[in-house]
Write a protein that holds these residues in place. Structure first.
Motif, PDB file in Angstrom:
ATOM      1  N   GLU B 159       0.829  -1.214   0.000  1.00 12.70           N
ATOM      2  CA  GLU B 159       0.000   0.000   0.000  1.00 12.70           C
ATOM      3  C   GLU B 159       0.856   1.254   0.000  1.00 12.70           C
ATOM      4  O   GLU B 159       0.511   2.256  -0.623  1.00 12.70           O
ATOM      5  N   GLU B 160       1.968   1.184   0.720  1.00 12.89           N
ATOM      6  CA  GLU B 160       2.886   2.320   0.756  1.00 12.89           C
ATOM      7  C   GLU B 160       3.464   2.578  -0.636  1.00 12.89           C
ATOM      8  O   GLU B 160       3.521   3.717  -1.103  1.00 12.89           O
ATOM      9  N   GLU B 162       2.155   1.707  -3.488  1.00  7.88           N
ATOM     10  CA  GLU B 162       1.099   2.187  -4.385  1.00  7.88           C
ATOM     11  C   GLU B 162       0.740   3.642  -4.089  1.00  7.88           C
ATOM     12  O   GLU B 162       0.408   4.393  -5.002  1.00  7.88           O
ATOM     13  N   THR B 163       0.802   4.031  -2.817  1.00  7.12           N
ATOM     14  CA  THR B 163       0.545   5.434  -2.476  1.00  7.12           C
ATOM     15  C   THR B 163       1.543   6.331  -3.198  1.00  7.12           C
ATOM     16  O   THR B 163       1.174   7.351  -3.787  1.00  7.12           O
ATOM     17  N   LEU B 164       2.805   5.934  -3.173  1.00  7.67           N
ATOM     18  CA  LEU B 164       3.825   6.744  -3.834  1.00  7.67           C
ATOM     19  C   LEU B 164       3.639   6.745  -5.351  1.00  7.67           C
ATOM     20  O   LEU B 164       3.743   7.783  -6.003  1.00  7.67           O
ATOM     21  N   LEU B 165       3.330   5.573  -5.907  1.00  5.94           N
ATOM     22  CA  LEU B 165       3.101   5.505  -7.355  1.00  5.94           C
ATOM     23  C   LEU B 165       1.935   6.404  -7.758  1.00  5.94           C
ATOM     24  O   LEU B 165       1.978   7.092  -8.779  1.00  5.94           O
ATOM     25  N   ALA B 166       0.889   6.400  -6.921  1.00  2.00           N
ATOM     26  CA  ALA B 166      -0.293   7.202  -7.235  1.00  2.00           C
ATOM     27  C   ALA B 166       0.028   8.692  -7.214  1.00  2.00           C
ATOM     28  O   ALA B 166      -0.651   9.491  -7.849  1.00  2.00           O
ATOM     29  N   SER B 170       8.258   7.401  -9.628  1.00  2.00           N
ATOM     30  CA  SER B 170       8.629   6.319 -10.533  1.00  2.00           C
ATOM     31  C   SER B 170       8.669   5.014  -9.738  1.00  2.00           C
ATOM     32  O   SER B 170       8.744   5.039  -8.509  1.00  2.00           O
ATOM     33  N   ASP B 177      12.925   2.587  -0.520  1.00  2.00           N
ATOM     34  CA  ASP B 177      13.089   2.238   0.895  1.00  2.00           C
ATOM     35  C   ASP B 177      13.169   0.730   1.098  1.00  2.00           C
ATOM     36  O   ASP B 177      13.943   0.233   1.915  1.00  2.00           O
ATOM     37  N   ALA B 253       5.777   1.067 -17.595  1.00  2.00           N
ATOM     38  CA  ALA B 253       4.851   2.169 -17.304  1.00  2.00           C
ATOM     39  C   ALA B 253       4.729   2.402 -15.797  1.00  2.00           C
ATOM     40  O   ALA B 253       3.747   2.979 -15.339  1.00  2.00           O
ATOM     41  N   HIS B 254       5.717   1.957 -15.031  1.00  2.00           N
ATOM     42  CA  HIS B 254       5.729   2.159 -13.569  1.00  2.00           C
ATOM     43  C   HIS B 254       4.492   1.563 -12.906  1.00  2.00           C
ATOM     44  O   HIS B 254       3.894   2.172 -12.033  1.00  2.00           O
ATOM     45  N   GLN B 255       4.115   0.400 -13.350  1.00  2.00           N
ATOM     46  CA  GLN B 255       3.008  -0.328 -12.725  1.00  2.00           C
ATOM     47  C   GLN B 255       3.602  -1.445 -11.881  1.00  2.00           C
ATOM     48  O   GLN B 255       4.600  -2.053 -12.267  1.00  2.00           O
ATOM     49  N   ARG B 258       1.189  -6.713  -9.344  1.00  2.00           N
ATOM     50  CA  ARG B 258       0.641  -7.234  -8.091  1.00  2.00           C
ATOM     51  C   ARG B 258       0.434  -8.739  -8.122  1.00  2.00           C
ATOM     52  O   ARG B 258       0.473  -9.406  -7.104  1.00  2.00           O
ATOM     53  N   GLN B 259       0.232  -9.267  -9.322  1.00  2.00           N
ATOM     54  CA  GLN B 259      -0.003 -10.716  -9.391  1.00  2.00           C
ATOM     55  C   GLN B 259       1.239 -11.503  -8.976  1.00  2.00           C
ATOM     56  O   GLN B 259       1.137 -12.681  -8.646  1.00  2.00           O
ATOM     57  N   LEU B 262       0.871 -10.743  -4.535  1.00  2.00           N
ATOM     58  CA  LEU B 262      -0.239 -11.161  -3.672  1.00  2.00           C
ATOM     59  C   LEU B 262      -0.627 -12.618  -3.907  1.00  2.00           C
ATOM     60  O   LEU B 262      -0.273 -13.202  -4.899  1.00  2.00           O
TER      61      LEU B 262
END
Lengths: 237, 262
Positions: B159-160, B162-166, B170, B177, B253-255, B258-259, B262
């Motif tokens: 989540e951390e 993804e927060t930064l990506l959002a 990059s 970290d 594309a900086h995605q 997740r598969q 998780l």
């Protein structure tokens, strides 16, 4: 600007399939099409697993659709630099993640090359109804609602044209919920920010107004005005 | 100088008494480790004798092609084991591990054998094989530790990230970290080993050299080189491995994939 241009949607999904479920292993959306006008507030609701969050994550290119196309200001999403796109179409995730340190340090954590003045921080906080005294507070010790609003303020610093909100009030008590809803409606009605909000809460839908899309099994099964939709959701609950 | 005492075959078998003692403890305390102990002991005998005879031939042949081939086999095994230690499968991880171990180990091995020890001829298996083995073994552990830690951090802190990506970070920035904490985790054991070396026990290689009659001072000099080279090989391999692993979890594309997490 001609009337034609004014009617051009800011965001348009055409026959979009794909997107991942929360566990990231199943594709969920099936031929979803809809449009959003600039300044609109669109809510998306539906049972869990229906693809609401999956859809939101396609709009800022967290994922790419398997089929179909999404256009932002007439151009496909892929035509934009993804990092720039995510500042212009900003996603606020369901659980607000705070980093260790003060609110100021949290707000100042920006992508390389972005620098912010103190007044920009104060303004962003004001937009979400928090005053400047928050800047020196420990971000980890804020209440749930304050964290959620700070998380919205953080996204505003990138200067978004569309704000995507994933269940912004699901974990909040009623008082916090009202404050967050006030913040969101203020951004839409006063600031003219385009909003796309995923929620299953009738109260939020009612307060937001605007159109509501119902997702079920990855398809849009109907579209309603907010009032009718909220009544429908309340009956279901 | 006194001649080296060889261990007679009968006396070697007598060493099994030590294991029998352990088996007795396992039996008494119902640890259920008897079977494992028997297998592990048998494998220790088998593996080491095979290696011993192989080294006798390798030293006798004294050809650079065979030395290189041996190093390549050791490298493949090391990559295999390193990837096997990752908790979650990662497509292409074996090649990533091999590439980072090749570069990390080759640089260290070449520097130590050619510049510091100045082995003559350059491929002398008596030096290259044991030193290469130590480098590879440690580099392997370092890479595995870094990869495993990164995977764990990514799972806990998705989540951390993804927060930064959002926010428009990059992929590399958003995972920095986690990457740092993984690289530190890989390097800390080697640093701790340097801090503790010689205080309680003598390292294996130094012990071996002293037992076989080398002057302690020469043994010490070798051991210093060994400690430094291990730290370097671990850091280089973990650094390269981690860089490639991080890229695996991200798209251009900086995605975040997740598969894979998780």
């Amino acid at each position: 600007m001609t009337i034609e241009e004014a009617r051009e949607p800011i965001l348009a999904c055409r026959e979009v399939s794909g997107g991942y479920t929360v566990d990231a292993h199943r594709e969920v959306l099936k031929a979803v099409s809809f449009q959003v006008q600039a300044g609109e507030c669109l809510s998306i609701t539906g049972p869990s697993g229906s693809g609401k969050s999956a859809l939101l994550r396609l709009l800022n290119r967290f994922d790419d659709p398997v089929q179909g196309e999404i256009r932002f200001r007439k151009k496909p999403l892929q035509a934009y630099d993804p990092l720039e796109l995510r500042r212009r179409i900003a996603l606020v995730l369901q659980n607000p993640v705070m980093f260790h340190g003060t609110v100021r340090e949290n707000l100042l954590r920006r992508p390389a090359g972005e620098h912010l003045s103190e007044s920009a921080l104060i303004q962003a906080l004001a937009e979400v109804g928090l005053d400047r005294s928050f800047l020196d507070r420990n971000a980890m010790e804020l209440s749930g609602g304050e964290k959620q609003r700070l998380s919205i303020a953080r996204s505003l610093l990138g200067g978004p044209e569309i704000l995507l909100l994933d269940e912004p009030t699901s974990a909040l008590d009623s008082r916090s919920l009202h404050l967050v809803v006030d913040t969101i409606t203020h951004l839409n009605r006063v600031k003219g920010l385009t909003l796309i909000v995923v929620t299953h809460q009738a109260e939020l839908i009612h307060r937001l107004g605007g159109r509501v899309l119902f997702l079920e099994g990855g398809r849009i099964v109907r579209e309603e005005g907010a009032e009718k939709a909220a009544r429908f959701l309340e009956e279901v609950e | 100088m006194k001649p080296i005492i060889d261990v007679g075959f009968v006396h070697l078998l007598l060493a099994l008494v030590l294991v029998l003692l352990v088996i007795a403890i396992s039996h008494r305390e119902r640890l259920g480790l008897e079977r494992d102990l028997v297998i592990a002991t048998a494998r220790t005998f088998l593996q080491l004798f095979v290696v011993g005879y192989f080294l006798i031939y390798l030293f006798a042949w004294d050809r650079w092609e065979f030395v290189l081939l041996t190093l390549i086999v050791m490298l493949s095994a090391a990559s295999w084991i390193a990837v096997g230690r990752l908790k979650q499968p990662l497509p292409g991880a074996r090649w990533i591990a091999m590439a980072s171990l090749v570069v990390g180990s080759a640089i260290t091995l070449a520097f130590v054998t050619q510049v510091i020890i100045q082995v003559e001829p350059w491929y002398d298996p008596r030096y290259l094989i044991p030193i290469g083995g130590m480098i590879l073994g440690n580099a392997m552990t370092g890479a595995a530790l870094a990869g495993e830690r990164f995977q764990g951090e990514l799972r806990n802190r998705v989540e951390e990230v993804e927060t930064l990506l959002a926010l428009g970070f990059s992929g590399m920035e958003a995972t920095r970290d986690l990457y740092r904490s993984a690289l530190r985790a890989a390097m800390i054991p080697a640093i701790n080993a340097m801090l503790a070396v010689g205080i309680v026990q003598l390292p294996g290689m130094m012990t071996g050299q002293i037992l076989s009659g080398t002057s302690p001072l020469i043994a010490v000099k070798y051991q210093v080189v060994v400690m430094l080279m291990i730290t370097c090989a671990v850091a280089l391999s973990a650094f390269l491995f981690l860089h490639l692993v991080v890229k695996r979890y991200l798209t251009p594309a900086h995605q975040l994939r997740r598969q894979l997490i998780l």
